[in-house]
Structure formats: structure tokens, C-alpha cells
Design a protein around this motif. Structure first.
Motif, PDB file in Angstrom:
ATOM      1  N   LEU A  77       0.827  -1.207   0.000  1.00 19.39           N
ATOM      2  CA  LEU A  77       0.000   0.000   0.000  1.00 19.39           C
ATOM      3  C   LEU A  77       0.862   1.259   0.000  1.00 19.39           C
ATOM      4  N   LEU A  78       1.908   1.289   0.818  1.00 23.44           N
ATOM      5  CA  LEU A  78       2.781   2.467   0.846  1.00 23.44           C
ATOM      6  C   LEU A  78       3.446   2.682  -0.511  1.00 23.44           C
ATOM      7  N   ARG A  79       3.840   1.588  -1.152  1.00 17.25           N
ATOM      8  CA  ARG A  79       4.443   1.678  -2.487  1.00 17.25           C
ATOM      9  C   ARG A  79       3.407   2.191  -3.492  1.00 17.25           C
ATOM     10  N   GLY A  80       2.194   1.667  -3.425  1.00 16.98           N
ATOM     11  CA  GLY A  80       1.130   2.075  -4.351  1.00 16.98           C
ATOM     12  C   GLY A  80       0.663   3.501  -4.126  1.00 16.98           C
ATOM     13  N   LEU A  81       0.694   3.962  -2.877  1.00 17.91           N
ATOM     14  CA  LEU A  81       0.231   5.311  -2.553  1.00 17.91           C
ATOM     15  C   LEU A  81       1.300   6.375  -2.768  1.00 17.91           C
ATOM     16  N   SER A  82       2.536   5.957  -3.015  1.00 18.41           N
ATOM     17  CA  SER A  82       3.632   6.927  -3.144  1.00 18.41           C
ATOM     18  C   SER A  82       3.443   7.867  -4.335  1.00 18.41           C
ATOM     19  N   GLY A  83       2.871   7.390  -5.427  1.00 16.23           N
ATOM     20  CA  GLY A  83       2.696   8.230  -6.611  1.00 16.23           C
ATOM     21  C   GLY A  83       1.338   8.905  -6.712  1.00 16.23           C
ATOM     22  N   VAL A  84       0.502   8.749  -5.695  1.00 13.40           N
ATOM     23  CA  VAL A  84      -0.851   9.300  -5.719  1.00 13.40           C
ATOM     24  C   VAL A  84      -0.808  10.755  -5.237  1.00 13.40           C
ATOM     25  N   PRO A  85      -1.514  11.676  -5.943  1.00  9.58           N
ATOM     26  CA  PRO A  85      -1.580  13.068  -5.460  1.00  9.58           C
ATOM     27  C   PRO A  85      -2.125  13.114  -4.035  1.00  9.58           C
ATOM     28  N   LYS A  86      -1.518  13.928  -3.192  1.00  6.88           N
ATOM     29  CA  LYS A  86      -1.828  13.941  -1.762  1.00  6.88           C
ATOM     30  C   LYS A  86      -2.902  14.967  -1.410  1.00  6.88           C
ATOM     31  N   SER A  87      -4.145  14.643  -1.685  1.00  6.34           N
ATOM     32  CA  SER A  87      -5.276  15.464  -1.247  1.00  6.34           C
ATOM     33  C   SER A  87      -5.657  15.024   0.167  1.00  6.34           C
ATOM     34  N   PRO A  88      -6.274  15.901   0.944  1.00  4.45           N
ATOM     35  CA  PRO A  88      -6.733  15.505   2.278  1.00  4.45           C
ATOM     36  C   PRO A  88      -7.787  14.392   2.190  1.00  4.45           C
ATOM     37  N   VAL A  89      -7.764  13.497   3.155  1.00  4.68           N
ATOM     38  CA  VAL A  89      -8.738  12.407   3.213  1.00  4.68           C
ATOM     39  C   VAL A  89      -9.364  12.362   4.606  1.00  4.68           C
ATOM     40  N   LYS A  90     -10.527  11.763   4.675  1.00  2.34           N
ATOM     41  CA  LYS A  90     -11.198  11.510   5.944  1.00  2.34           C
ATOM     42  C   LYS A  90     -11.285   9.997   6.109  1.00  2.34           C
ATOM     43  N   VAL A  91     -11.006   9.511   7.303  1.00  4.58           N
ATOM     44  CA  VAL A  91     -11.151   8.087   7.602  1.00  4.58           C
ATOM     45  C   VAL A  91     -12.249   7.980   8.655  1.00  4.58           C
ATOM     46  N   GLN A  92     -13.253   7.187   8.363  1.00  9.89           N
ATOM     47  CA  GLN A  92     -14.341   7.030   9.326  1.00  9.89           C
ATOM     48  C   GLN A  92     -14.718   5.567   9.466  1.00  9.89           C
ATOM     49  N   PHE A  93     -15.188   5.224  10.643  1.00  8.79           N
ATOM     50  CA  PHE A  93     -15.671   3.862  10.879  1.00  8.79           C
ATOM     51  C   PHE A  93     -17.166   3.940  11.132  1.00  8.79           C
ATOM     52  N   MET A  94     -17.873   2.941  10.661  1.00  7.42           N
ATOM     53  CA  MET A  94     -19.332   2.941  10.732  1.00  7.42           C
ATOM     54  C   MET A  94     -19.804   2.052  11.873  1.00  7.42           C
ATOM     55  N   GLY A  95     -20.616   2.619  12.723  1.00  3.02           N
ATOM     56  CA  GLY A  95     -21.182   1.863  13.826  1.00  3.02           C
ATOM     57  C   GLY A  95     -20.356   1.973  15.090  1.00  3.02           C
ATOM     58  N   HIS A  96     -20.641   1.089  16.031  1.00  6.30           N
ATOM     59  CA  HIS A  96     -19.996   1.123  17.342  1.00  6.30           C
ATOM     60  C   HIS A  96     -19.176  -0.145  17.581  1.00  6.30           C
ATOM     61  N   ASP A  97     -18.649  -0.701  16.545  1.00  6.03           N
ATOM     62  CA  ASP A  97     -17.888  -1.944  16.621  1.00  6.03           C
ATOM     63  C   ASP A  97     -16.424  -1.641  16.932  1.00  6.03           C
ATOM     64  N   ALA A  98     -15.881  -2.229  17.988  1.00  5.23           N
ATOM     65  CA  ALA A  98     -14.491  -1.981  18.382  1.00  5.23           C
ATOM     66  C   ALA A  98     -13.517  -2.464  17.304  1.00  5.23           C
ATOM     67  N   GLU A  99     -13.835  -3.574  16.649  1.00  2.00           N
ATOM     68  CA  GLU A  99     -12.952  -4.103  15.598  1.00  2.00           C
ATOM     69  C   GLU A  99     -12.871  -3.130  14.432  1.00  2.00           C
ATOM     70  N   THR A 100     -13.999  -2.567  14.044  1.00  2.00           N
ATOM     71  CA  THR A 100     -14.044  -1.610  12.944  1.00  2.00           C
ATOM     72  C   THR A 100     -13.277  -0.347  13.297  1.00  2.00           C
ATOM     73  N   LYS A 101     -13.434   0.134  14.527  1.00  2.00           N
ATOM     74  CA  LYS A 101     -12.720   1.330  14.990  1.00  2.00           C
ATOM     75  C   LYS A 101     -11.208   1.098  14.976  1.00  2.00           C
ATOM     76  N   GLN A 102     -10.774  -0.064  15.425  1.00  2.00           N
ATOM     77  CA  GLN A 102      -9.341  -0.394  15.465  1.00  2.00           C
ATOM     78  C   GLN A 102      -8.771  -0.488  14.045  1.00  2.00           C
ATOM     79  N   TYR A 103      -9.522  -1.065  13.113  1.00  2.00           N
ATOM     80  CA  TYR A 103      -9.061  -1.186  11.734  1.00  2.00           C
ATOM     81  C   TYR A 103      -8.979   0.193  11.072  1.00  2.00           C
ATOM     82  N   ALA A 104      -9.950   1.066  11.389  1.00  2.00           N
ATOM     83  CA  ALA A 104      -9.919   2.432  10.861  1.00  2.00           C
ATOM     84  C   ALA A 104      -8.695   3.183  11.381  1.00  2.00           C
ATOM     85  N   ALA A 105      -8.316   2.943  12.635  1.00  2.00           N
ATOM     86  CA  ALA A 105      -7.120   3.587  13.201  1.00  2.00           C
ATOM     87  C   ALA A 105      -5.862   3.134  12.458  1.00  2.00           C
ATOM     88  N   GLN A 106      -5.810   1.859  12.091  1.00  2.00           N
ATOM     89  CA  GLN A 106      -4.672   1.362  11.302  1.00  2.00           C
ATOM     90  C   GLN A 106      -4.614   2.053   9.940  1.00  2.00           C
TER      91      GLN A 106
END
Length: 190
Positions: A77-106
Motif C-alpha cells: 500500500l505504501l508503495r502504491g500510494l507513493s505516486g498518488v496526489p496527496k489530497s486531504p482524506v477523511k477516515v471514518q468507521f461505521m457503527g460502534h464496533d471496536a474491531e471496525t474502529k481499530q481497523y480504521a485507526a490502522q
């Protein structure tokens, strides 16, 4: 792969049935000495049933384990994202699931390591029960090079990331949405 083989409950349940059937055939083969092959058939059937049961238990452990970005996926992923234009992004997790929240943090950490500015990392309410990862572009043009580059990087790393475009939004944005973990049956259907 067959849906039967990837279904956790079915592989475990059917594996036990096949194993017990094999035991019965092997015992029957011992009582019928003229049919010596029957014992061997029963032993083989028992072995197949035990393998199915083991596969079912293995799939249960995989389903219970939280999603994690492996080191190989992270490097790709880091290799693939290296050439991508760097616009701001939002990362969000849906619901109240701890697993989903932890994966979104990663994912947030991954985007920051790749040089993206993460505007927000927050929870959101899901109005429809979706699973997996989504990238949503909120702007006039669905051909956003940043969003398409992010999607291509994920696909190249072997991770599914579905693309959505919402047109005529006031503020353009790119949102990475983490929904619940797909079950093994859902991923077999796709």
C-alpha cells in the motif's frame, strides 16, 4: 472455492457427519472379512471428515480474529500510494464496533505514513448494514486522481475497496469508510 468449503458452520457440521459415517463403514468392514476394502474406505472417509472438521475450526478462528493490515499489505500500500496526489482524506468507521474502529485507526496511520493529511478520523452512523471498505468522492468530478489512485493501490495490494461518487456536494472530500468485517459467506458470494 466451493461455498460449502468456506462455510464455517457447514464444514464443521458436515465434517463430523462424514467422520462418523467413515467410522461406521470401517467397523462394518471389520465384520465382513470378504469386503476388506470396506474398512479402508471407512478409514479414508473418516480422515476426510476430520479434515473438514479441522477446516471448519480454522475458519471459525479466522472469522473471530480482527482485521489487521499485514506488513506485506502495508508495504504494498505504501508503495502504491507513493505516486498518488496527496489530497486531504477523511477516515471514518461505521457503527460502534471496536474491531471496525481499530481497523480504521490502522488505516489512518497508514495514510499519514504515506504522506496524506487525514482531516478527520471519526465514527459515523450507518443507515444500511454494509461490510468492507469504501472510498467515497464528494465533488463534481468522479474522476478524482487521488481517489482513483487510492483505490488502485488497495486493489494492487489485494484488498477490496469499493468506489462511490456523490455529485454536487458543497465541500469536495475523499472519505475512506470502514464498515463491519465481512463474514466468510459474504466474501464467498462476491
Amino acid at each position: 472455492m466451493m461455498a460449502f468449503w468456506t462455510s464455517v458452520d457447514r464444514a464443521t457440521k458436515e465434517g463430523l457427519k462424514v467422520a462418523w459415517f467413515g467410522v461406521g463403514v470401517a467397523i462394518l468392514g471389520r465384520f465382513l472379512p470378504e469386503s476388506g476394502w470396506l474398512s479402508w474406505f471407512g478409514i479414508g472417509t473418516t480422515a476426510i471428515g476430520l479434515v473438514l472438521r479441522q477446516r471448519g475450526e480454522h475458519l471459525k478462528k479466522l472469522d473471530a480474529a480482527p482485521r489487521r493490515i499485514t506488513s506485506a499489505e502495508k508495504a504494498n500500500l505504501l508503495r502504491g500510494l507513493s505516486g498518488v496526489p496527496k489530497s486531504p482524506v477523511k477516515v471514518q468507521f461505521m457503527g460502534h464496533d471496536a474491531e471496525t474502529k481499530q481497523y480504521a485507526a490502522q488505516l489512518k496511520q497508514l495514510f499519514e505514513e504515506a504522506g496524506f493529511h487525514v482531516e478527520a478520523s471519526c465514527g459515523a452512523i450507518a443507515f444500511e448494514p454494509l461490510t468492507g471498505l469504501f472510498i467515497t468522492v464528494c465533488e463534481w468530478d468522479a474522476h478524482n486522481p487521488t481517489a482513483l489512485g487510492i483505490q488502485n493501490a488497495f486493489v494492487s495490494a489485494g484488498m477490496a475497496l469499493e468506489f462511490k461518487a456523490l455529485f454536487k456536494q458543497k465541500e469536495p472530500s475523499i472519505e475512506i469508510s470502514v464498515h463491519g468485517k465481512p463474514s466468510r459467506n459474504q466474501s464467498a458470494v462476491r
